[in-house]
Design an enzyme around this catalytic site. Structure first.
Site, PDB file in Angstrom:
ATOM      1  N   GLY A  10       0.835  -1.208   0.000  1.00 23.76           N
ATOM      2  CA  GLY A  10       0.000   0.000   0.000  1.00 23.76           C
ATOM      3  C   GLY A  10       0.860   1.244   0.000  1.00 23.76           C
ATOM      4  N   GLY A  13      -0.249   4.980  -0.785  1.00 24.73           N
ATOM      5  CA  GLY A  13      -1.215   5.686   0.058  1.00 24.73           C
ATOM      6  C   GLY A  13      -0.599   6.888   0.752  1.00 24.73           C
ATOM      7  N   ILE A  37      -1.195  -1.574  -5.870  1.00 28.46           N
ATOM      8  CA  ILE A  37      -1.894  -2.060  -7.068  1.00 28.46           C
ATOM      9  C   ILE A  37      -1.750  -1.071  -8.232  1.00 28.46           C
ATOM     10  CG2 ILE A  37      -3.507  -3.672  -5.989  1.00 28.46           C
ATOM     11  CD1 ILE A  37      -5.537  -1.441  -5.782  1.00 28.46           C
ATOM     12  N   ARG A  38      -1.289   0.151  -7.946  1.00 26.15           N
ATOM     13  CA  ARG A  38      -0.972   1.079  -9.041  1.00 26.15           C
ATOM     14  C   ARG A  38       0.362   1.803  -8.773  1.00 26.15           C
ATOM     15  NH1 ARG A  38      -5.332   3.042  -6.225  1.00 26.15           N
ATOM     16  NH2 ARG A  38      -7.084   1.934  -7.135  1.00 26.15           N
ATOM     17  N   TYR A 141     -13.908  -0.744   9.179  1.00 25.62           N
ATOM     18  CA  TYR A 141     -12.463  -0.477   9.221  1.00 25.62           C
ATOM     19  C   TYR A 141     -11.941  -0.655  10.652  1.00 25.62           C
ATOM     20  CZ  TYR A 141      -8.356   2.704   9.339  1.00 25.62           C
ATOM     21  OH  TYR A 141      -7.121   3.265   9.526  1.00 25.62           O
ATOM     22  N   LYS A 145      -9.238  -3.270  12.193  1.00 21.40           N
ATOM     23  CA  LYS A 145      -8.008  -2.846  12.877  1.00 21.40           C
ATOM     24  C   LYS A 145      -7.920  -3.468  14.279  1.00 21.40           C
ATOM     25  CE  LYS A 145      -5.947  -0.555   9.710  1.00 21.40           C
ATOM     26  NZ  LYS A 145      -4.697  -1.102   9.166  1.00 21.40           N
TER      27      LYS A 145
END
Ligand code: AKB
Length: 320
Positions: A10, A13, A37-38, A141, A145
């Site tokens: 990630g 981010g 992913i990008r 979320y 967590k």
């Protein structure tokens, strides 16, 4: 800590984009492998496309690289998570379990797992959340967590995997855009102020939340990961905080530097999430155990944010 090979998931981010550079500065560019992913803007180092749900791809990368540490940042945040709770559960939990299993099986030395103030909710005094209070989150979320913290604890106790974690408050930085959180307003507002535009805030003016400046958050992360093992006493996740304020106080702080700045308040569904989170958190365990201390106040953070964003605007760089 020489010859580290560090995978960051990630990495594109809000935290990842900044952490990558801090890790490269500390361990060398060759030591850091960014995955997402990008592709990631402004990253000169190695990048590998990786979905954390792809266990085979993850194992292969970890093995090929002789990986020593993983910073597992990939997750869907609080506001985005509410749009598809089951997908959020899958990405956040299956992703974490892939990381923990791979780390255990491939002999990774250390794993960093970000938790959040979203683990807190009902049944506590929201004026200040202690370290060891019940965790009854209001969002999917937050549920992931809280569960993730316990998985870290479990892998540490059962397999001896050195998992370390922080409960991040809202993070404010000029370097990268936030993505899908409830605390995002505290970044967005600066972009409007720097452009001398009015801002419409999606939280109420009195929605006080714990926050931290990006530089402090990155330092806390690196310090926790570098701390001697016996100083990391808490193996669920450490409360962490830098400051706390509500949107009105933040707007007032900005007005010291941008006197005409205007803010409207039009709360949406994120207000209910914010109202379920603590206004402050007590991070004295982090202070005692491994020497945590924030350096930015509301005022110094406000000034630094505006200085950097105004500089970006003046030089024609995108500010997101
Ligand atoms: C969010 O708002 O979802 C995040 C967080 C506090 O974990 N910034």
């Amino acid at each position: 800590m020489q010859n580290e090979k560090i995978i960051v998931t990630g990495a594109g981010g809000q935290i990842g984009q900044v952490l990558l550079h801090a890790l490269a500065e500390r361990y060398g560019l060759q030591a850091v492998i960014a995955t997402d992913i990008r592709p990631i803007p402004n990253w000169e180092g190695r990048f590998v496309t990786l979905n954390v749900l792809d266990r085979h791809g993850l194992e292969k990368l970890v093995e090929e690289q002789g990986t020593t540490q993983i910073y597992h940042l990939a997750a869907i945040l609080s506001a985005s998570g509410e749009k598809d709770p089951l997908m959020t559960w899958q990405v956040n939990m299956d992703g974490l379990l892939n990381i923990l299993d791979t780390a255990r099986d491939k002999g990774i030395e250390r794993v960093f797992y970000p938790s959040s103030i979203a683990v807190f909710g009902a049944g506590i005094d929201l004026r200040q959340a202690g370290q060891d209070v019940p965790l009854i989150p209001s969002t999917v979320y937050g549920i992931t967590k809280a569960a993730g913290e316990n998985w870290g604890y479990y892998y540490y106790n059962r397999y001896g995997l050195d998992v370390r974690s922080l409960r991040y408050p809202g993070i404010i930085g000029y370097q990268s855009p936030p993505g899908g959180g409830t605390t995002d307003y505290a970044v967005d507002i600066f972009h409007y102020a720097a452009r001398r535009e009015a801002y419409t805030c999606f939280l109420e003016s009195t929605a006080r939340l714990p926050m931290i400046y990006m530089d402090d958050a990155i330092r806390a992360t690196l310090d926790l990961m570098a701390a001697p093992k016996d100083q990391v006493r808490i193996r669920t996740s450490y409360n962490l905080s830098g400051m706390d304020f509500d949107p009105q106080e933040l707007a007032d702080s900005i007005r010291e530097f941008v006197p005409d700045f205007k803010v409207n308040f039009v709360p949406d569904f994120r207000q209910a999430i914010a109202a379920s989170w603590p206004q402050r958190i007590d991070d004295s365990d982090a202070r005692q155990d491994w020497g945590w201390a924030p350096t930015y106040s509301l005022r110094s953070m406000t000034k630094d944010m505006l200085d950097h964003l105004e500089e970006k605007i003046a030089s024609g760089q995108p500010t997101h």
